[in-house]
Scaffold this motif. Structure first.
Motif, PDB file in Angstrom:
ATOM      1  N   ASP A   1       0.866  -1.181   0.000  1.00 43.59           N
ATOM      2  CA  ASP A   1       0.000   0.000   0.000  1.00 43.59           C
ATOM      3  C   ASP A   1       0.895   1.221   0.000  1.00 43.59           C
ATOM      4  O   ASP A   1       1.494   1.571   1.017  1.00 43.59           O
ATOM      5  CB  ASP A   1      -0.902  -0.018   1.242  1.00 43.59           C
TER       6      ASP A   1
ATOM      7  N   ASP B   1      -8.582  -6.742  -5.847  1.00 41.45           N
ATOM      8  CA  ASP B   1      -8.607  -5.298  -5.651  1.00 41.45           C
ATOM      9  C   ASP B   1      -7.352  -4.813  -4.932  1.00 41.45           C
ATOM     10  O   ASP B   1      -6.864  -3.704  -5.191  1.00 41.45           O
ATOM     11  CB  ASP B   1      -9.855  -4.911  -4.850  1.00 41.45           C
ATOM     12  N   ASP B   2      -6.814  -5.637  -4.037  1.00 40.35           N
ATOM     13  CA  ASP B   2      -5.560  -5.291  -3.372  1.00 40.35           C
ATOM     14  C   ASP B   2      -4.406  -5.277  -4.368  1.00 40.35           C
ATOM     15  O   ASP B   2      -3.518  -4.419  -4.302  1.00 40.35           O
ATOM     16  CB  ASP B   2      -5.245  -6.300  -2.259  1.00 40.35           C
TER      17      ASP B   2
ATOM     18  N   GLN C   1      -4.566  -5.093  -7.801  1.00 37.55           N
ATOM     19  CA  GLN C   1      -4.734  -4.080  -8.848  1.00 37.55           C
ATOM     20  C   GLN C   1      -6.155  -3.536  -8.730  1.00 37.55           C
ATOM     21  O   GLN C   1      -7.115  -4.299  -8.782  1.00 37.55           O
ATOM     22  CB  GLN C   1      -4.511  -4.692 -10.237  1.00 37.55           C
ATOM     23  N   GLN C   2      -6.288  -2.240  -8.563  1.00 32.98           N
ATOM     24  CA  GLN C   2      -7.588  -1.628  -8.314  1.00 32.98           C
ATOM     25  C   GLN C   2      -8.656  -2.168  -9.274  1.00 32.98           C
ATOM     26  O   GLN C   2      -8.510  -2.088 -10.492  1.00 32.98           O
ATOM     27  CB  GLN C   2      -7.482  -0.109  -8.480  1.00 32.98           C
TER      28      GLN C   2
END
Length: 317
Positions: free
Chosen positions: A32, A90-91, A93-94
């Motif tokens: 992140d 989603d973590d 790749q958005q």
């Protein structure tokens, strides 16, 4: 196997698995990266919530194998697997909302269908008992809850501490009831959450990520429906237990809508985020919210169980 032994095994497994995930995420660059909205200042590994997902699903499978958990309820809980997979993508790749939301709805419909119906809700002056309306509300509630938990996972330790409070208090409230598999499942989530929190307590060495926060929110919703079916806990008990998360998210969402902002865009305008910036401490905010939970919401939740006819009024309080 006793609940104490189960919790010890799950806790140790979660501690070890979270550590492995922290190292693996760094090697895979699953990090992140800080932005202007972030509450952290350096790249931090994501995906630590998988250390909650895996032990929970394994215990679900064990409970189903010894017939402590019915096949239908086991399949209902497996809806969280799809939610976790969507969160993992989603973590990494958005994932666009156009993909996330339909898949979340699919998981919710799957789980509600296998649960076989949603219990009536007593609003005090009237009771909602229409099956279609109740099932529709259940589907929407599951999607809302998984996103709510995701929204509130924004500072170190908060989502993990909230999981410990909710599952710990739920275990206490069902201890005198013939809750069957519910006791095992609450105990598993508590122990796995505690193991993860060892790494996520401020300053966090790894984040829960969407794979964890979405799964936890969704799974708590399914467990809430199960407890309502078994007449162990009411919907109002769950609203009270989730009180801080529910109110913060609802007020923030309403303010953003009134201001003409898109509700699904990333932001840092939750009350807990303002508090973290104001106090310059994640730990202080997390401990304060835990204090509110234990000193204010816990007694109200207990009253809602022993006096269920007052549930809606206690929720307003």
């Amino acid at each position: 196997m006793t609940l104490v032994v189960l919790q010890a095994v799950v806790f140790l497994a979660a501690v070890g698995l979270t550590g492995l995930l922290a190292g693996g995420a760094r090697r895979l660059q699953l990090l992140d990266e800080p932005t202007t909205r972030s509450a952290h200042s350096s790249p931090t590994p994501l995906g630590g919530g998988f250390a909650i997902v895996l032990p929970f699903l394994l215990v679900c499978a064990y409970c189903a194998s010894v017939e402590l958990l019915s096949q239908a309820h086991f399949l209902a809980l497996l809806g969280g697997t799809l939610v976790a997979l969507v969160g993992l993508v989603d973590d990494w790749q958005q994932l666009d909302l156009r993909w996330r939301l339909p898949l979340q709805l699919l998981a919710a419909v799957w789980s509600v269908a296998w649960l076989g119906g949603t219990p009536a809700i007593d609003f005090g002056l009237w009771t909602l008992s229409h099956p279609w309306a109740l099932n529709l509300l259940a589907v929407l509630a599951l999607v809302w809850l998984l996103n709510l938990y995701n929204f509130m996972d924004g500072i170190d330790g908060l989502a993990g501490a909230e999981l410990l409070f909710i599952t710990g208090m739920s275990s206490f409230l069902v201890i005198t009831a013939d809750a069957g598999a519910l006791s095992w499942l609450f105990a598993t989530l508590f122990a796995a959450g505690a193991g993860f929190l060892c790494w996520n307590w401020p300053p966090a060495k790894i984040f829960m990520g969407d794979v964890g926060s979405s799964f936890v929110g969704f799974t708590l919703g399914v467990l809430a429906l199960l407890s309502m079916q078994q007449e162990v806990l009411t919907v109002w008990t769950w609203f009270i237990l989730l009180g801080v998360f529910v109110v913060d998210t609802a007020v923030t969402l309403l303010r953003r809508l009134v201001d003409g902002q898109r509700w699904y865009d990333g932001h840092a305008s939750h009350a807990y985020q303002h508090a973290a910036r104001g106090y310059r401490s994640h730990a202080r905010v997390t401990i304060s919210i835990t204090g509110i939970n234990c000193l204010w919401l816990a007694p109200l939740a207990w009253l809602s169980v022993i006096q269920p006819q007052l549930g809606v009024y206690l929720t307003m309080v």
